[in-house]
Enzyme design. Structure first.
Site, PDB file in Angstrom:
ATOM      1  N   HIS A   1      77.273  10.013 -20.290  1.00  0.00           N
ATOM      2  CA  HIS A   1      77.899  10.169 -21.607  1.00  0.00           C
ATOM      3  C   HIS A   1      76.953  10.970 -22.481  1.00  0.00           C
ATOM      4  CE1 HIS A   1      80.606   6.296 -21.538  1.00  0.00           C
ATOM      5  NE2 HIS A   1      80.947   7.180 -20.615  1.00  0.00           N
TER       6      HIS A   1
ATOM      7  N   ASP B   1      80.754  12.361 -25.371  1.00  0.00           N
ATOM      8  CA  ASP B   1      81.143  11.093 -25.974  1.00  0.00           C
ATOM      9  C   ASP B   1      81.231  11.274 -27.487  1.00  0.00           C
ATOM     10  OD1 ASP B   1      81.801   8.442 -26.047  1.00  0.00           O
ATOM     11  OD2 ASP B   1      79.750   7.707 -25.910  1.00  0.00           O
ATOM     12  N   HIS B   2      82.308  10.810 -28.006  1.00  0.00           N
ATOM     13  CA  HIS B   2      82.567  10.859 -29.451  1.00  0.00           C
ATOM     14  C   HIS B   2      82.450  12.289 -30.014  1.00  0.00           C
ATOM     15  CE1 HIS B   2      81.282   6.343 -29.788  1.00  0.00           C
ATOM     16  NE2 HIS B   2      82.260   6.554 -28.954  1.00  0.00           N
TER      17      HIS B   2
ATOM     18  N   HIS C   1      77.754   0.184 -18.218  1.00  0.00           N
ATOM     19  CA  HIS C   1      77.519   0.921 -19.466  1.00  0.00           C
ATOM     20  C   HIS C   1      76.488   0.152 -20.287  1.00  0.00           C
ATOM     21  CE1 HIS C   1      78.297   2.469 -23.513  1.00  0.00           C
ATOM     22  NE2 HIS C   1      78.915   3.491 -22.951  1.00  0.00           N
TER      23      HIS C   1
ATOM     24  N   CYS D   1      74.492   6.422 -20.933  1.00  0.00           N
ATOM     25  CA  CYS D   1      75.080   6.776 -22.230  1.00  0.00           C
ATOM     26  C   CYS D   1      73.939   7.105 -23.188  1.00  0.00           C
ATOM     27  CB  CYS D   1      75.937   5.637 -22.772  1.00  0.00           C
ATOM     28  SG  CYS D   1      76.589   6.004 -24.423  1.00  0.00           S
TER      29      CYS D   1
ATOM     30  N   TYR E   1      87.054   9.362 -31.213  1.00  0.00           N
ATOM     31  CA  TYR E   1      87.738  10.179 -30.207  1.00  0.00           C
ATOM     32  C   TYR E   1      88.664  11.216 -30.834  1.00  0.00           C
ATOM     33  CZ  TYR E   1      85.520   7.154 -26.880  1.00  0.00           C
ATOM     34  OH  TYR E   1      84.562   6.506 -26.136  1.00  0.00           O
TER      35      TYR E   1
HETATM   36  C1  DNO Z   1      82.996   3.581 -27.287  1.00  0.00           C
HETATM   37  C2  DNO Z   1      82.298   3.372 -26.025  1.00  0.00           C
HETATM   38  C3  DNO Z   1      82.886   2.201 -25.252  1.00  0.00           C
HETATM   39  C4  DNO Z   1      82.347   2.154 -23.843  1.00  0.00           C
HETATM   40  C5  DNO Z   1      82.960   1.099 -22.986  1.00  0.00           C
HETATM   41  C6  DNO Z   1      82.347   1.037 -21.607  1.00  0.00           C
HETATM   42  O1  DNO Z   1      83.357   4.647 -27.574  1.00  0.00           O
HETATM   43  O2  DNO Z   1      80.951   3.271 -26.148  1.00  0.00           O
HETATM   44  O3  DNO Z   1      84.250   2.359 -25.203  1.00  0.00           O
HETATM   45  O4  DNO Z   1      82.564   3.373 -23.255  1.00  0.00           O
HETATM   46  O5  DNO Z   1      82.751  -0.108 -23.559  1.00  0.00           O
HETATM   47  O6  DNO Z   1      82.799  -0.075 -20.920  1.00  0.00           O
END
Ligand code: DNO
Length: 389
Positions: A305, A348-349, A240, A278, A365
């Site tokens: 992501h 993501d988020h 990541h 990401c 989240y």
């Molecule tokens: C937060 C994310 C992190 C990420 C992990 C990957 O929301 O960016 O939790 O997914 O660190 O290892």
């Protein structure tokens, strides 16, 4: 692409039944109860897997199988920890779980200074403010040499903030940066950290003398050990990127730009040595152009992501709605659908909206906010596929 969702296990207020209703196909999770560095046993893995499958879903991705700190700074116990990591990987492989995320950020994973940044429409999002972060570094951590790491211009603003910041704001900054953001992703800061600043200083001290080259050497060492095991079980390990994608607090960060990503992927040449694309983390650095990164690294990307950011001239950034910002998610989806179809993707988020604020979700989240983002992404995906030549 496969629509996946990060689920934090039985303790997550969002249940697997809820996820089925909103079109989620695959689950992204980890054995959150196992302390960092300990073996993930086959029994524990199978228990989670069966539970997910009993709900008509599939465990698609592990996020994350964490790399313990001593592996990153090459400290005592590294060999045993790597040996354990290999056993966990093998156990995941035997259980048929083939995509595994990790990161190599020293001490601190992702960083935000405000988890509740209000937008004009009444929703809120996550925010990173450089001045507040530098204040944390210079005057809360009191890190040696910190002041010299920032420009005079920025320090002027930090010193102005120092005149007005209240004890409550200081406490909130510590809780946000160390406890809340890290707590659920980083074993170092789990539970009630009673002396967060002291603990943080102790963790930082372990990296004395670890510069970018040394951290790269430690990552290469780790990959040379674990990638062959991943290969044996058909697992795709995917690093990541750093969030934000540049060095912080005097610590090196080595997965923040195009050259870095190419370096990691070349460090060990194997289909099992891959990347988690990401878009949120990458886009939060003005030096990154997510679309050209996607074109270059699509084949080595094994997990996506989807998130976007708005970055200001001063480097501050906020997590933008998924249809805005410099993540250019529509175009990104188009690139990945063409160059790497079938990729697992998670939204993501998400913003905090409607009744999210009362629910005590992990920062970023939320349920309604993320579901809304998933709906936006699903729409983009449908259009991309409909118009595909
Ligand atoms: C937060 C994310 C992190 C990420 C992990 C990957 O929301 O960016 O939790 O997914 O660190 O290892």
């Amino acid at each position: 692409m496969e629509k996946t969702w990060r689920w934090f296990g039985e303790k997550d207020p969002i249940t697997l039944d809820m996820l089925r209703q909103i079109g989620v196909e695959g689950i992204v999770t980890a054995l959150h109860q196992v302390p960092n560095g300990e073996i993930w046993t086959s029994e524990a893995i199978m228990q989670v897997k069966s539970n997910i499958e009993a709900h008509g879903l599939k465990w698609s991705v592990v996020e994350s199988l964490p790399v313990p700190e001593p592996v990153k700074y090459a400290g005592p116990g590294r060999e045993q920890l790597i040996a354990n990591y290999k056993v966990s990987l093998a156990n995941l492989g035997k259980a048929g779980i083939k995509t595994v995320v990790y990161n190599f950020m020293p001490v601190i994973d992702w960083i935000r200074t405000d988890l509740n940044y209000k937008l004009a429409d009444g929703t809120s999002t996550l925010y990173f403010d450089k001045v507040r972060f530098a204040y944390f570094d210079c005057y809360i951590l009191n890190r040696e040499g910190a002041i010299g790491d920032y420009s005079e211009e920025l320090m002027k603003q930090v010193n102005a903030l120092r005149e007005t910041i209240t004890p409550d704001e200081i406490e909130a900054l510590v809780t946000t940066i160390i406890v809340k953001t890290q707590g659920f992703v980083n074993e170092n800061f789990k539970g009630n950290v009673s002396r967060p600043v002291e603990l943080f200083r102790e963790l930082l001290a372990r990296y004395k003398g670890v510069d970018k080259n040394q951290l790269r050497a430690n990552l290469k060492y780790f990959l040379e050990e674990v990638v062959p095991v991943a290969g044996q079980y058909g697992i795709k390990l995917c690093v990541h990127p750093d969030d934000p994608p540049y060095p912080v607090l005097g610590l090196p960060r080595i997965v923040g730009n195009e050259e870095d990503i190419a370096w990691v992927l070349n460090a060990v040449d194997s289909p099992s040595n891959g990347f988690t694309f990401c878009a949120g983390s990458l886009s939060s650095g003005l030096h990154n152009d997510v679309l050209s990164l996607a074109l270059r690294f699509a084949d080595k990307t094994h997990f996506l992501h989807l998130r976007s950011t708005e970055v200001y001239a001063d480097g501050n950034f906020l997590e933008a709605p998924h249809d805005q910002g410099r993540g250019y998610l529509v175009e990104l989806i188009r690139i990945f659908e063409k160059l790497h179809p079938g990729l697992p993707m998670r939204v993501d988020h998400g913003k905090l909206m409607l009744d999210d604020a009362q629910k005590n979700y992990n920062p970023g989240y939320s349920f309604t906010g993320r579901m809304y983002a998933l709906a936006q992404i699903s729409g983009m995906l449908a259009v991309v596929n409909y118009t595909k030549k």
